[in-house]
Design a protein around this motif. Structure first.
Motif, PDB file in Angstrom:
ATOM      1  N   ILE A 178       0.842  -1.201   0.000  1.00  0.00           N
ATOM      2  CA  ILE A 178       0.000   0.000   0.000  1.00  0.00           C
ATOM      3  C   ILE A 178       0.874   1.246   0.000  1.00  0.00           C
ATOM      4  N   LEU A 179       1.908   1.220   0.834  1.00  0.00           N
ATOM      5  CA  LEU A 179       2.821   2.360   0.909  1.00  0.00           C
ATOM      6  C   LEU A 179       3.466   2.619  -0.444  1.00  0.00           C
ATOM      7  N   TYR A 180       3.883   1.563  -1.123  1.00  0.00           N
ATOM      8  CA  TYR A 180       4.529   1.739  -2.426  1.00  0.00           C
ATOM      9  C   TYR A 180       3.594   2.470  -3.390  1.00  0.00           C
ATOM     10  N   GLY A 181       2.334   2.063  -3.409  1.00  0.00           N
ATOM     11  CA  GLY A 181       1.379   2.719  -4.294  1.00  0.00           C
ATOM     12  C   GLY A 181       1.193   4.187  -3.965  1.00  0.00           C
ATOM     13  N   LEU A 182       1.174   4.512  -2.679  1.00  0.00           N
ATOM     14  CA  LEU A 182       1.009   5.908  -2.272  1.00  0.00           C
ATOM     15  C   LEU A 182       2.253   6.733  -2.589  1.00  0.00           C
ATOM     16  N   VAL A 183       3.423   6.135  -2.403  1.00  0.00           N
ATOM     17  CA  VAL A 183       4.662   6.836  -2.755  1.00  0.00           C
ATOM     18  C   VAL A 183       4.706   7.092  -4.260  1.00  0.00           C
ATOM     19  N   LYS A 202      10.929  18.453  -2.518  1.00  0.00           N
ATOM     20  CA  LYS A 202       9.543  18.474  -2.047  1.00  0.00           C
ATOM     21  C   LYS A 202       8.926  17.078  -2.084  1.00  0.00           C
ATOM     22  N   CYS A 203       9.291  16.303  -3.095  1.00  0.00           N
ATOM     23  CA  CYS A 203       8.771  14.943  -3.210  1.00  0.00           C
ATOM     24  C   CYS A 203       9.204  14.105  -2.020  1.00  0.00           C
ATOM     25  N   TRP A 204      10.483  14.154  -1.686  1.00  0.00           N
ATOM     26  CA  TRP A 204      10.984  13.328  -0.587  1.00  0.00           C
ATOM     27  C   TRP A 204      10.464  13.805   0.769  1.00  0.00           C
ATOM     28  N   ILE A 205      10.233  15.097   0.914  1.00  0.00           N
ATOM     29  CA  ILE A 205       9.617  15.602   2.146  1.00  0.00           C
ATOM     30  C   ILE A 205       8.216  15.012   2.297  1.00  0.00           C
ATOM     31  N   ALA A 206       7.472  14.971   1.196  1.00  0.00           N
ATOM     32  CA  ALA A 206       6.122  14.406   1.230  1.00  0.00           C
ATOM     33  C   ALA A 206       6.155  12.906   1.519  1.00  0.00           C
ATOM     34  N   VAL A 207       7.116  12.198   0.939  1.00  0.00           N
ATOM     35  CA  VAL A 207       7.251  10.760   1.197  1.00  0.00           C
ATOM     36  C   VAL A 207       7.582  10.521   2.666  1.00  0.00           C
ATOM     37  N   ASP A 208       8.503  11.291   3.196  1.00  0.00           N
ATOM     38  CA  ASP A 208       8.898  11.135   4.601  1.00  0.00           C
ATOM     39  C   ASP A 208       7.713  11.404   5.535  1.00  0.00           C
ATOM     40  N   LYS A 209       6.928  12.419   5.229  1.00  0.00           N
ATOM     41  CA  LYS A 209       5.760  12.745   6.058  1.00  0.00           C
ATOM     42  C   LYS A 209       4.725  11.627   5.995  1.00  0.00           C
ATOM     43  N   LEU A 210       4.506  11.092   4.798  1.00  0.00           N
ATOM     44  CA  LEU A 210       3.560   9.984   4.644  1.00  0.00           C
ATOM     45  C   LEU A 210       3.965   8.795   5.508  1.00  0.00           C
ATOM     46  N   ILE A 211       5.229   8.433   5.454  1.00  0.00           N
ATOM     47  CA  ILE A 211       5.701   7.270   6.210  1.00  0.00           C
ATOM     48  C   ILE A 211       5.575   7.513   7.710  1.00  0.00           C
ATOM     49  N   LYS A 212       6.002   8.672   8.162  1.00  0.00           N
ATOM     50  CA  LYS A 212       5.963   8.973   9.600  1.00  0.00           C
ATOM     51  C   LYS A 212       4.523   9.061  10.121  1.00  0.00           C
ATOM     52  N   ASP A 213       3.628   9.618   9.322  1.00  0.00           N
ATOM     53  CA  ASP A 213       2.249   9.823   9.778  1.00  0.00           C
ATOM     54  C   ASP A 213       1.403   8.558   9.696  1.00  0.00           C
ATOM     55  N   ARG A 214       1.585   7.771   8.624  1.00  0.00           N
ATOM     56  CA  ARG A 214       0.654   6.666   8.387  1.00  0.00           C
ATOM     57  C   ARG A 214       1.288   5.283   8.461  1.00  0.00           C
ATOM     58  N   PRO A 216       4.356   4.239  10.467  1.00  0.00           N
ATOM     59  CA  PRO A 216       5.537   4.400  11.334  1.00  0.00           C
ATOM     60  C   PRO A 216       6.422   3.157  11.397  1.00  0.00           C
ATOM     61  N   LYS A 217       5.844   1.973  11.190  1.00  0.00           N
ATOM     62  CA  LYS A 217       6.658   0.757  11.202  1.00  0.00           C
ATOM     63  C   LYS A 217       7.573   0.676   9.982  1.00  0.00           C
ATOM     64  N   GLU A 218       7.256   1.453   8.957  1.00  0.00           N
ATOM     65  CA  GLU A 218       8.084   1.484   7.747  1.00  0.00           C
ATOM     66  C   GLU A 218       9.123   2.596   7.803  1.00  0.00           C
ATOM     67  N   ASP A 219       9.225   3.273   8.944  1.00  0.00           N
ATOM     68  CA  ASP A 219      10.145   4.411   9.079  1.00  0.00           C
ATOM     69  C   ASP A 219      11.521   3.906   9.490  1.00  0.00           C
ATOM     70  N   TYR A 220      12.321   3.534   8.488  1.00  0.00           N
ATOM     71  CA  TYR A 220      13.687   3.066   8.766  1.00  0.00           C
ATOM     72  C   TYR A 220      14.608   3.442   7.629  1.00  0.00           C
TER      73      TYR A 220
END
Length: 220
Positions: A178-183, A202-214, A216-220
């Motif tokens: 799911i994360l891959y599709g959203l990224v 800006k793209c990577w900032i948005a990707v980082d925010k998505l991972i941290k917000d939705r 968090p287990k993928e935040d590595y």
């Protein structure tokens, strides 16, 4: 390390890359100028010598890499191996996912077909040479296409993920899928693959925010 003078000279003059650069998922680039320098000074390599560097770049599964060839990657058993052969002007993809390109077929492929190396290399090299290979220019074009087609997506400087579209219609996709599709959607929203409009920061900032917000287990 058993490499010829042409290979060592090429290693020393490869374009500068930072230490943790990735070529593809699970494919950390070998910073050869640094590796050659560390071979003399780093206590790890003083213990294992040049053979230690060969193992962490070429792996243990491919003992018959000739003096004319070397690995583009470095990282041990979990790292994908890409062998560049200066004699034949080819790149061989060992233990790596298959690349797909609409107009650039490989010279050799794992699923069979013609083998241009069959009668011109020693028998002990034919095992690793039977993996998918490309001419050097075609290899980098094919690799580039993986990013353009968004089958490879960098999440940050140190993480590249690969599209695995292998779950059935009735199966629930995993969080990572799911994360891959959203990224992918974020990349498209920021203009990728049109480099004239794509804004990486800006793209990577948005990707980082998505991972941290939705995720968090993928935040590595």
């Amino acid at each position: 390390m058993g490499k010829n003078d042409e290979v060592f000279e090429l290693m020393r003059h490869l374009p500068y890359i930072w230490e943790d650069c990735l070529l593809a998922p699970e494919s950390r680039v070998a910073n050869w100028p640094t590796l050659l320098e560390r071979m003399s000074f780093d206590h790890i390599f003083e213990t294992e010598g040049p053979e230690g560097i060969r193992i962490i770049t070429e792996g243990l599964d491919w003992p018959n890499i000739p003096s004319s060839a070397f690995s583009l990657t470095c990282g041990g058993r979990n790292n994908c191996v890409f062998i560049l052969d200066t004699k034949y002007g080819t790149v061989h993809t060992l233990n790596t996912p298959e690349f797909v390109h609409p107009s650039k077929p490989p010279l050799t492929a794992r699923n069979g077909g013609s083998d241009p190396f069959e009668f011109c290399v020693p028998g002990n090299e034919q095992g690793w040479r039977s993996n998918t290979s490309w001419s050097i220019p075609d290899f980098f074009d094919v690799l580039k296409n993986e990013y353009v087609a968004m089958r490879y997506l960098p999440y940050n400087d140190d993480r590249i993920e690969e599209l695995y579209d292998n779950y059935g219609k009735d199966e629930i996709p995993s969080d990572s899928e799911i994360l891959y599709g959203l990224v992918k959607e974020i990349y498209e929203e920021h203009g990728w693959p049109d480099l004239s409009v794509y804004d990486k920061e800006k793209c990577w900032i948005a990707v980082d925010k998505l991972i941290k917000d939705r995720f968090p287990k993928e935040d590595y």
